[in-house]
Design a protein around this motif. Structure first.
Motif, PDB file in Angstrom:
ATOM      1  N   ALA A 170      70.483 -29.915  40.559  1.00 37.63           N
ATOM      2  CA  ALA A 170      71.510 -30.679  39.848  1.00 37.63           C
ATOM      3  C   ALA A 170      71.175 -30.809  38.364  1.00 37.63           C
ATOM      4  N   GLU A 171      69.909 -31.087  38.054  1.00 36.49           N
ATOM      5  CA  GLU A 171      69.512 -31.220  36.653  1.00 36.49           C
ATOM      6  C   GLU A 171      69.722 -29.906  35.909  1.00 36.49           C
ATOM      7  N   GLY A 172      69.421 -28.787  36.567  1.00 40.96           N
ATOM      8  CA  GLY A 172      69.657 -27.494  35.939  1.00 40.96           C
ATOM      9  C   GLY A 172      71.129 -27.243  35.668  1.00 40.96           C
ATOM     10  N   MET A 173      71.986 -27.618  36.614  1.00 41.50           N
ATOM     11  CA  MET A 173      73.422 -27.452  36.423  1.00 41.50           C
ATOM     12  C   MET A 173      73.922 -28.259  35.231  1.00 41.50           C
ATOM     13  N   LEU A 174      73.516 -29.518  35.167  1.00 40.01           N
ATOM     14  CA  LEU A 174      73.978 -30.397  34.086  1.00 40.01           C
ATOM     15  C   LEU A 174      73.409 -29.970  32.741  1.00 40.01           C
ATOM     16  N   GLN A 210      73.932 -39.173  40.343  1.00 41.61           N
ATOM     17  CA  GLN A 210      72.930 -40.000  39.676  1.00 41.61           C
ATOM     18  C   GLN A 210      72.511 -39.436  38.323  1.00 41.61           C
ATOM     19  N   LEU A 211      72.308 -38.125  38.270  1.00 44.78           N
ATOM     20  CA  LEU A 211      71.833 -37.525  37.030  1.00 44.78           C
ATOM     21  C   LEU A 211      72.925 -37.478  35.964  1.00 44.78           C
ATOM     22  N   SER A 212      74.185 -37.339  36.374  1.00 48.26           N
ATOM     23  CA  SER A 212      75.286 -37.414  35.406  1.00 48.26           C
ATOM     24  C   SER A 212      75.387 -38.820  34.822  1.00 48.26           C
ATOM     25  N   LYS A 213      75.238 -39.833  35.686  1.00 48.04           N
ATOM     26  CA  LYS A 213      75.274 -41.216  35.205  1.00 48.04           C
ATOM     27  C   LYS A 213      74.097 -41.487  34.272  1.00 48.04           C
ATOM     28  N   LEU A 214      72.938 -40.908  34.577  1.00 53.59           N
ATOM     29  CA  LEU A 214      71.773 -41.086  33.736  1.00 53.59           C
ATOM     30  C   LEU A 214      72.016 -40.532  32.333  1.00 53.59           C
ATOM     31  N   ARG A 215      72.853 -39.496  32.242  1.00 52.38           N
ATOM     32  CA  ARG A 215      73.210 -38.920  30.946  1.00 52.38           C
ATOM     33  C   ARG A 215      74.347 -39.681  30.263  1.00 52.38           C
TER      34      ARG A 215
END
Length: 360
Positions: free
Chosen positions: A178-182, A208-213
């Motif tokens: 997911a982090e790689g995609m974002l 979660q990682l999108s919200k973190l960004r």
């Protein structure tokens, strides 16, 4: 500690159905190479790569959705993620977490006794960004579906966390994917991200990682799983396949679609992207063959990014987020390693929301 000569392991003997797995209680414990460590596995997560590699779904001869069953049409010569043959027997399992119990002759002895997470990607550490030299843990080498495994010392991260081994085993594949995609889509606080398949491991990580960004997040999932998805913090949740997606979005300006689903709904997802929007993809569990209108692509100035081989930094960033408590595990269920077949069937059936983990 005394290292035994043999161990329990679930061994894949060929492409096909779940009966291609064989349980062994006397499999040789691997010996670490000069720069490797020996890890006593505490837990290992399941993911779609395990299923797709077992069935040979990555072969271009296969054009159906991920089913978890054997494929009647399969070319063994391109049946892995990298388009190469797989060597059998193979111990799968990419999401290994455990304790270092021994190291190779040139490896760092201070790692002994440390709890570590294994990075999924195998790299040439003299040329770590070269995707052509990349392999995958549990595919191009034996992985974590066993009591012991080995890994390059540069491809692991010591972890300081109160989370259990099983909880930590939910992160490496799903969250680094997911982090790689974002990262590829350059998601930031000005974006609204649409996430189909949000109840899965990667989908939950994308939330979660999108919200973190700082992004606004709209998740799509079957209504039976909305309560579980809501705990991950999306701004809105839609049904898995709305009859009218545009109407369901109620005027939301979608700047990014982060997708691991594909399939028949794919054209509708692309139609939702605003001008200048980005589509990022790391899977096609609902089917790899889609209808693609080039006019939508070029007239709206869209950008498409495929995401497979991530950067080492993506992995170490996820480890940092774990240690800082910025992301949470989505552990759905645990199974004994000897029940890997049952665990993988539950994973295929989507019987749970989140990640499934096996315990040696």
């Amino acid at each position: 500690m005394t290292i035994p000569a043999t161990m329990k392991a679930m061994v894949l003997t060929g492409h096909g159905d779940l009966d291609k797995y064989e349980w062994h209680e006397d499999w040789p414990v691997p010996q670490p190479g000069p720069m490797e460590v020996l890890i006593r596995v505490g837990a290992c997560g399941l993911n779609n790569t395990d299923v797709n590699t077992r069935t040979g779904w990555y072969s271009k001869a296969v054009d159906e959705a991920t089913t978890g069953g054997a494929h009647s049409e399969l070319d063994d010569e391109d049946s892995t993620w990298g388009g190469a043959p797989l060597t059998f027997p193979r111990i799968q399992g990419a999401d290994a977490v455990g304790t270092v119990v021994a190291v190779g002759d040139s490896a760092d002895t201070s790692l002994i006794g440390k709890r570590v997470i294994v990075a999924g990607w195998l790299r040439d550490w003299d040329d770590p960004m070269n995707r052509d030299k990349a392999g995958y843990f549990g595919s191009e080498c034996d992985g974590g579906f066993a009591e012991y495994t080995t890994a390059d010392m540069q491809g692991i991260a010591p972890i300081e966390s109160d989370l259990s081994d099983a909880e930590l085993a939910t992160f490496s594949c799903s969250y680094v994917t997911a982090e790689g995609m974002l990262d590829r889509a350059q998601v930031d606080g000005g974006d609204t991200v649409l996430i189909p398949g949000a109840s899965g491991g990667v989908g939950g990580a994308l939330i979660q990682l999108s919200k973190l960004r700082g992004a606004r997040v709209i998740a799509m999932a079957s209504e039976a799983k909305h309560r579980d998805v809501a705990e991950l913090g999306p701004d809105r949740i839609l049904p898995r396949s709305p009859e009218n997606l545009r109407s369901a979005l109620k005027g939301e300006k979608i700047t990014v679609v982060a997708d691991v689903v594909g399939g028949a709904m794919w054209p509708r997802l692309i139609d939702m992207l605003a001008r200048g929007g980005r589509y990022t993809c790391s899977g096609a569990i609902a089917g790899p063959m889609v209808e693609f209108d080039l006019r939508t692509f070029y007239l709206r100035d869209l950008t498409f990014t495929g995401s497979t081989v991530n950067t080492p930094q993506n992995f170490f960033d996820v480890v940092k987020y774990i240690e800082n408590g910025q992301i949470r595990p989505a552990l759905a269920a645990t199974y004994p390693l000897a029940e890997l077949k049952e665990a993988q069937q539950a994973f295929i059936d989507k019987s749970h929301t989140g990640n499934i983990v096996v315990i040696p």
